[in-house]
Design a protein around this motif. Structure first.
Motif, mmCIF file in Angstrom:
data_model
loop_
_atom_site.group_PDB
_atom_site.id
_atom_site.type_symbol
_atom_site.label_atom_id
_atom_site.label_comp_id
_atom_site.label_asym_id
_atom_site.label_seq_id
_atom_site.Cartn_x
_atom_site.Cartn_y
_atom_site.Cartn_z
ATOM 1 N N ALA A 157 4.060 24.948 -9.355
ATOM 2 C CA ALA A 157 4.014 23.571 -9.845
ATOM 3 C C ALA A 157 5.271 22.821 -9.414
ATOM 4 C CB ALA A 157 3.869 23.554 -11.355
ATOM 5 N N GLU A 158 6.417 23.475 -9.522
ATOM 6 C CA GLU A 158 7.673 22.840 -9.123
ATOM 7 C C GLU A 158 7.711 22.606 -7.613
ATOM 8 O OE1 GLU A 158 10.790 25.275 -10.739
ATOM 9 O OE2 GLU A 158 10.103 24.910 -12.802
ATOM 10 N N ALA A 159 7.206 23.544 -6.828
ATOM 11 C CA ALA A 159 7.162 23.381 -5.368
ATOM 12 C C ALA A 159 6.225 22.231 -4.990
ATOM 13 C CB ALA A 159 6.717 24.683 -4.697
ATOM 14 N N ALA A 160 5.080 22.148 -5.659
ATOM 15 C CA ALA A 160 4.138 21.062 -5.383
ATOM 16 C C ALA A 160 4.744 19.713 -5.760
ATOM 17 C CB ALA A 160 2.830 21.297 -6.136
ATOM 18 N N ALA A 161 5.427 19.659 -6.897
ATOM 19 C CA ALA A 161 6.068 18.414 -7.324
ATOM 20 C C ALA A 161 7.163 18.004 -6.344
ATOM 21 C CB ALA A 161 6.635 18.574 -8.734
ATOM 22 N N ALA A 162 7.932 18.981 -5.871
ATOM 23 C CA ALA A 162 8.993 18.682 -4.905
ATOM 24 C C ALA A 162 8.398 18.141 -3.605
ATOM 25 C CB ALA A 162 9.830 19.930 -4.632
ATOM 26 N N ARG A 163 7.315 18.764 -3.161
ATOM 27 C CA ARG A 163 6.664 18.295 -1.920
ATOM 28 C C ARG A 163 6.093 16.893 -2.117
ATOM 29 N NH1 ARG A 163 6.598 17.434 3.109
ATOM 30 N NH2 ARG A 163 4.591 17.600 4.135
ATOM 31 N N ALA A 164 5.487 16.622 -3.273
ATOM 32 C CA ALA A 164 4.949 15.289 -3.553
ATOM 33 C C ALA A 164 6.074 14.254 -3.562
ATOM 34 C CB ALA A 164 4.200 15.283 -4.881
ATOM 35 N N GLN A 215 0.828 -1.210 0.000
ATOM 36 C CA GLN A 215 0.000 0.000 0.000
ATOM 37 C C GLN A 215 0.865 1.263 0.000
ATOM 38 O OE1 GLN A 215 -2.486 -0.590 3.450
ATOM 39 N NE2 GLN A 215 -4.084 -1.629 2.276
ATOM 40 N N LEU A 216 1.903 1.272 0.830
ATOM 41 C CA LEU A 216 2.779 2.447 0.889
ATOM 42 C C LEU A 216 3.489 2.684 -0.445
ATOM 43 C CD1 LEU A 216 4.312 2.089 4.446
ATOM 44 C CD2 LEU A 216 3.028 4.055 3.584
ATOM 45 N N LEU A 217 3.969 1.627 -1.058
ATOM 46 C CA LEU A 217 4.639 1.811 -2.347
ATOM 47 C C LEU A 217 3.650 2.251 -3.416
ATOM 48 C CD1 LEU A 217 7.252 -1.068 -2.492
ATOM 49 C CD2 LEU A 217 7.577 1.328 -1.888
ATOM 50 N N GLY A 218 2.421 1.760 -3.352
ATOM 51 C CA GLY A 218 1.394 2.213 -4.288
ATOM 52 C C GLY A 218 1.110 3.689 -4.117
ATOM 53 N N CYS A 219 1.026 4.136 -2.869
ATOM 54 C CA CYS A 219 0.814 5.568 -2.599
ATOM 55 C C CYS A 219 1.985 6.403 -3.118
ATOM 56 C CB CYS A 219 0.630 5.803 -1.103
ATOM 57 S SG CYS A 219 -0.948 5.245 -0.466
ATOM 58 N N ALA A 220 3.196 5.919 -2.909
ATOM 59 C CA ALA A 220 4.375 6.652 -3.384
ATOM 60 C C ALA A 220 4.346 6.763 -4.908
ATOM 61 C CB ALA A 220 5.653 5.957 -2.918
ATOM 62 N N ASP A 221 3.994 5.683 -5.570
ATOM 63 C CA ASP A 221 3.902 5.713 -7.039
ATOM 64 C C ASP A 221 2.836 6.700 -7.497
ATOM 65 O OD1 ASP A 221 5.896 3.824 -7.250
ATOM 66 O OD2 ASP A 221 4.516 2.139 -7.581
ATOM 67 N N GLU A 222 1.686 6.690 -6.821
ATOM 68 C CA GLU A 222 0.598 7.613 -7.191
ATOM 69 C C GLU A 222 0.999 9.065 -6.955
ATOM 70 O OE1 GLU A 222 -3.225 6.576 -5.530
ATOM 71 O OE2 GLU A 222 -2.907 4.462 -6.041
ATOM 72 N N LEU A 223 1.678 9.320 -5.849
ATOM 73 C CA LEU A 223 2.147 10.685 -5.581
ATOM 74 C C LEU A 223 3.093 11.165 -6.671
ATOM 75 C CD1 LEU A 223 2.774 10.692 -1.737
ATOM 76 C CD2 LEU A 223 1.338 12.307 -2.997
ATOM 77 N N ARG A 224 4.015 10.339 -7.054
ATOM 78 C CA ARG A 224 4.966 10.725 -8.096
ATOM 79 C C ARG A 224 4.263 10.926 -9.443
ATOM 80 N NH1 ARG A 224 9.770 10.406 -5.621
ATOM 81 N NH2 ARG A 224 10.208 8.671 -4.249
ATOM 82 N N ALA A 225 3.293 10.059 -9.731
ATOM 83 C CA ALA A 225 2.595 10.144 -11.021
ATOM 84 C C ALA A 225 1.717 11.387 -11.121
ATOM 85 C CB ALA A 225 1.756 8.892 -11.236
ATOM 86 N N THR A 226 1.174 11.838 -10.016
ATOM 87 C CA THR A 226 0.257 12.984 -10.048
ATOM 88 C C THR A 226 0.913 14.279 -9.597
ATOM 89 O OG1 THR A 226 -0.543 12.498 -7.819
ATOM 90 C CG2 THR A 226 -1.752 11.503 -9.665
ATOM 91 N N ALA A 227 2.195 14.243 -9.309
ATOM 92 C CA ALA A 227 2.882 15.418 -8.758
ATOM 93 C C ALA A 227 2.919 16.591 -9.731
ATOM 94 C CB ALA A 227 4.296 15.039 -8.331
#
Length: 182
Positions: free
Chosen positions: A49-56, A27-39
């Motif tokens: 946008a860059e700040a949001a992507a960095a935070r994601a 579940q944690l790795l799935g969340c990490a993948d989703e965060l990176r994909a939607t960042a």
């Protein structure tokens, strides 16, 4: 740790924990993948946008680190569950040997004889040989109890060392963003 403590050990709770931790890991790795994909949604650009992507990405990294800690605990729980099973086999062997020779093992690991006095025979008229045999068996039981307790201490110490590393955030990241569960 006493003999009585070790005789009450059970591997099942740790074996059950392995499945739970494996599920949480995924579940944690799935969340990490989703965060990176939607960042960084398509068409979004600029400093915000860059700040949001960095935070994601920071959150995704944190999720992966937590997954790594969970994977370490999962591996340790599986190893300890197996080791406890081995220790309990040793306990059963010692208990069987003791019962076969009319000895009892106390909670503290002490050995008590429940056998009648040695029988005198023509080959052992004063029962001295039978008494020496019983003494030899008692010494062997003491040795085996000591070995089981030493193994139990090793299992306990090893598991505590893993837990201490996890709790002190000293887990080593493999560097590839994933943690091997093998």
């Amino acid at each position: 740790m006493s003999w009585g403590d070790v005789t009450r050990w059970t591997p099942e709770p740790l074996a059950d924990l392995v499945g739970v931790l494996n599920n949480r890991y995924n579940q944690l790795l799935g969340c990490a993948d989703e965060l990176r994909a939607t960042a960084m949604p398509e068409g979004w650009s600029g400093p915000s946008a860059e700040a949001a992507a960095a935070r994601a990405n920071t959150l995704a990294d944190a999720a992966e680190e937590l997954a790594a800690e969970g994977a370490s605990l999962r591996r340790a729980a599986g190893d300890v569950s197996d080791a406890i099973t081995g220790v309990l086999h040793g306990v059963k062997e010692v208990q069987s040997m003791a019962a076969a020779h009319e000895f009892a093992i106390g909670e503290d690991g002490s050995i008590t004889s429940h056998a009648p006095p040695p029988v005198c025979t023509e080959a052992d008229p004063d029962g001295a040989q039978a008494a020496r045999d019983r003494q030899r068996i008692e010494v062997e039981l003491q040795h085996r109890i000591h070995e089981v307790l030493r193994s139990a201490e090793d299992v306990d110490n090893d598991f505590c060392a893993v837990l201490d590393r996890i709790l002190s955030n000293h887990e080593i990241d493999s560097g590839n963003g994933r943690t091997d569960l093998a």
